[in-house]
Design an enzyme around this catalytic site. Structure first.
Site, PDB file in Angstrom:
ATOM      1  N   GLU A  99       1.026  -1.119  -0.064  1.00 16.30           N
ATOM      2  CA  GLU A  99      -0.063   0.099   0.117  1.00 16.30           C
ATOM      3  C   GLU A  99       0.716   1.250   0.024  1.00 16.30           C
ATOM      4  O   GLU A  99       0.485   2.269  -0.755  1.00 16.30           O
ATOM      5  CB  GLU A  99      -0.963   0.046   1.236  1.00 16.30           C
ATOM      6  CG  GLU A  99      -1.888   1.147   1.315  1.00 16.30           C
ATOM      7  CD  GLU A  99      -2.705   1.395   2.422  1.00 16.30           C
ATOM      8  OE1 GLU A  99      -3.626   1.965   2.672  1.00 16.30           O
ATOM      9  OE2 GLU A  99      -2.349   0.431   3.609  1.00 16.30           O
ATOM     10  N   ASP A 100       1.886   1.418   0.763  1.00 18.76           N
ATOM     11  CA  ASP A 100       2.752   2.532   1.061  1.00 18.76           C
ATOM     12  C   ASP A 100       3.840   2.567   0.139  1.00 18.76           C
ATOM     13  O   ASP A 100       4.708   3.536   0.316  1.00 18.76           O
ATOM     14  CB  ASP A 100       2.991   2.564   2.723  1.00 18.76           C
ATOM     15  CG  ASP A 100       1.706   2.850   3.346  1.00 18.76           C
ATOM     16  OD1 ASP A 100       0.766   3.393   2.550  1.00 18.76           O
ATOM     17  OD2 ASP A 100       1.663   2.663   4.373  1.00 18.76           O
TER      18      ASP A 100
END
Length: 729
Positions: free
Chosen positions: A77-78
């Protein structure tokens, strides 16, 4: 080996000796590399978060795949690290776990995005329950470090934790996680209530500990004489669970606190029942308080014997008796599944290990997920389902159906089949005809009668008493499809009724433009959709009326009303001479002055004067909510200044917030009277969450005395906040 991983590996070796430490180290290095330039809000390197989550899960005894996924859970996600890359590096299983935990999108779409995230999580859980275990570990560490987040974020995440994640932990039997999540969220959402309960607990601790020690010693002695090997210890009460008991059972703090918790851990199931007999031989059990969760485990695999006895000094004592393995499962729930698989063989499983995914609750959640198209509605159902306990009832053929506590035959009908629910016209429970709103109890056998008519359908009244999310959703769906016109009429009528009740101008407020604007604000396409929403119970008629009134500038009231509502400050004598009123009007000391009741100004406050028609000068605080409309009439504003005399009397309004208990109001009023203040009015409301909010208006000669009064009221047991009230912005 990386020295940073030493504490983690020490825990893993103790809880899961066969874990692949090299794989875990590789996952850590990958995560550390991809998060290398990122920092948390606290300023710590980002990798500290995945490492902390992995450590939490290692303490629960989870396997190496789960620990790797915990370390990698934010990479996809990051960071630029993609899911395909992760799959190639660590295999399909770990990739599936990471994907399940990864949020839908980096973009936030408010409640809908949150609901979709929860829904995605549930789907992923259906494949592997470990996704949820990682998510709970992630949320626990985030809650521990929540103080670095802005206030609105803290509130939102804490509410989400109490409504969704703590109940999910409970559903999975992970009590250690559940208790910590609840206490952390409680202290974020209601810090003053939390502190008050903590204060009350610590004040009673010495007396309680002596009592506890006496009970433990007697239980220990009795069991030793019966040759039952046992560990006996006090059970800590968590602050949020104390607060919940105050709300749910409607009892005062002291009544809860007499329920001292004792836990007895033994080696075998046979010893559990032997210990129970020994304890009941010494103290009389309280009727109706014995529960055998060993023979009939709870939905989350929890097993224990619960009993309450009348202990020393006639005080009730709560005891839980279980084996060490049951205790481990009660603390760690499904996370203990991988460690204690061999002990989860139950009667009727043919000697095979029960699959965690056989949990009926999880299957039910998946059914909802498929049939509820609106993510917000799904989230509401999930919250509702997580917050209730259950009853187990039988079909005429002996099949067990789990329903929420307080469920009715209608809930049962919808649990059997949607069509059975829609066509339900009557019910027989244990062979006797009963009304459809009757509450079902554990062990009831329920038979439903259905209508053959093609026009058969549910009644709108059912929404008032059904308890299950499934029944509520199905009834609402039926009305939204089949009975839209009826719902529109009902909604229109309900709004009209609410307006008449308040004496509001119906014609003006029900005009097309005002309602259409409100419908758009509430995200309904037209006025009919708004009426239908009210008719179907999606939004309260009272709420629509309030929003309508606000949109049209509030209930009309002239500034004269404000002046009229103000009380003269001098209660005796002729109304003149500004000196004794405590306020001097610039340029004219002989004007009659009133201190406005809406904001109760006292010396020290910044004030403004307003010339009323025939009633002298009304004095308001400059931040009073009513001053905004008065300022438009500049010719009627005058300068005023404080000039209190010996016989000046001032009005003060205070608000007292406390955890509700018997005699609370009398304690507060007595304290105020002891300080020689004359109470003019008082109002008390008690909310569903056991918080009593009291408002007092009283007269004081010297406002400097107020600080001392507030401090004394704050020291009353149960009071967690007290402050002066004004109508300031």
């Amino acid at each position: 080996m990386n020295p940073v991983l030493e504490p983690l590996f020490k825990t893993v070796r103790a809880t899961h000796p066969k874990a692949d430490l090299r794989l875990i180290e590789r996952a850590y290095e990958t995560a550390a590399y991809h998060h290398r330039d990122q920092k948390r809000k606290s300023g710590d390197p980002y990798i500290t978060h995945p490492l902390a989550v992995a450590t939490i899960l290692a303490e629960l005894g989870t396997d190496d795949e789960t620990l790797c996924a915990a370390l990698l859970h934010d990479t996809v996600e990051d960071t630029a690290y993609g899911l395909d890359e992760l799959r190639a590096d660590f295999g399909e299983n770990i990739a599936l776990l990471v994907d399940g935990v990864t949020k839908l999108d980096k973009v936030k779409f408010g409640d809908a995005a949150q609901a979709e995230t929860v829904r995605k999580m549930v789907v992923a859980m259906s494949r592997d329950i470990r996704v949820l275990v990682i998510k709970l570990g992630d949320r626990l560490h985030n809650m521990r470090t929540m103080r670095y987040m802005p206030e609105h974020k803290r509130q939102q995440k804490s509410r989400e934790t109490l409504e969704i994640f703590a109940p999910l932990a409970h559903r999975l039997g992970m009590n250690t996680i559940k208790w910590e999540l609840e206490d952390l969220a409680f202290t974020m959402l209601f810090p003053k209530r939390y502190d008050e309960i903590a204060r009350m607990v610590s004040e009673r601790a010495p007396r309680r500990d002596l009592f506890l020690q006496e009970v433990i010693e007697k239980v220990h002695t009795d069991l030793r004489e019966q040759k039952v090997r046992a560990t006996v210890k006090g059970r800590p009460k968590h602050y949020y669970s104390i607060y919940q008991k105050m709300i749910a059972k409607g009892v005062a703090f002291d009544d809860i606190y007499d329920l001292v918790g004792i836990r007895v851990l033994v080696d075998t199931v046979r010893d559990c029942y032997a210990a129970l007999g020994t304890i009941h031989a010494r103290w009389n059990p309280v009727p109706g308080r014995f529960k055998d969760y060993i023979a009939m485990p709870k939905f989350n695999m929890y097993q224990s014997l619960h009993t309450t006895v009348i202990g020393p000094e006639g005080k009730p004592v709560e005891l839980q008796i279980r084996t060490h393995a049951m205790h481990h499962r009660a603390e760690y729930g499904v996370a203990a599944h991988w460690k204690y698989k061999e002990e989860m063989v139950g009667p009727g499983t043919g000697g095979k290990v029960k699959d965690v995914n056989d949990m009926a609750w999880l299957r039910q959640l998946l059914d909802w997920q498929k049939e509820t198209s609106d993510p917000g509605e799904f989230l509401e159902s999930l919250r509702f389902d997580l917050s209730v306990s259950e009853v187990f009832v039988f079909t005429p053929r002996g099949q067990v159906i789990a329903l929420p506590d307080g469920a009715t035959p209608v809930d049962f009908a919808y649990a059997v089949h949607t069509e059975v629910g829609h066509r339900c016209i009557g019910a027989r429970v244990n062979g006797r005809l009963v009304p459809l709103e009757s509450r079902l109890s554990n062990g009831d056998t329920v038979e439903i009668f259905t209508s053959k008519s093609p026009d058969a359908g549910p009644s709108r009244d059912w929404l008032k008493f059904v308890k299950s999310g499934r029944a509520r959703n199905k009834i609402r769906q039926w009305f939204s499809k089949e009975r839209r016109e009826t719902a529109i009429e009902a909604g229109k009528e309900a709004i009209g009724r609410a307006m008449r009740k308040q004496g509001l101008p119906l014609q003006r407020l029900m005009s097309g433009e005002a309602l259409l604007a409100l419908a758009r604000d509430l995200h309904y396409p037209d006025v009919s959709a708004l009426y239908a929403a009210v008719g179907e119970g999606h939004i309260a008629a009272q709420s629509v009326v309030q929003k309508l009134v606000q949109a049209l500038g509030g209930v009309e009231g002239a500034e004269e009303d404000i002046a009229e509502a103000a009380l003269p400050t001098r209660l005796k004598g002729t109304p003149r001479a500004g000196t004794n009123a405590g306020v001097m009007v610039a340029g004219d000391p002989d004007v009659w002055v009133r201190l406005s009741r809406c904001c109760t100004p006292v010396p020290g406050d910044d004030i403004i004067g307003f010339v009323t028609r025939g009633h002298g000068v009304s004095v308001h605080r400059v931040d009073c909510a009513n001053v905004g409309s008065l300022k438009e009439q500049t010719e009627r504003l005058v300068e005023v200044a404080w000039s209190p005399g010996d016989d000046s009397v001032f009005l003060v309004a205070i608000q007292v917030e406390a955890l509700d208990r018997p005699r609370l109001l009398s304690d507060v009023t007595r304290t105020l009277s002891d300080h020689h203040v004359n109470i003019l009015s008082a109002s008390v409301t008690t909310s569903r969450d056991r918080v009593a909010v009291s408002k007092f208006t009283f007269e004081m000669g010297d406002p400097k005395h107020l600080g001392h009064v507030l401090k004394t009221v704050r020291n009353i047991p149960g009071v967690y906040d007290v402050y002066r009230v004004t109508s300031g912005a």
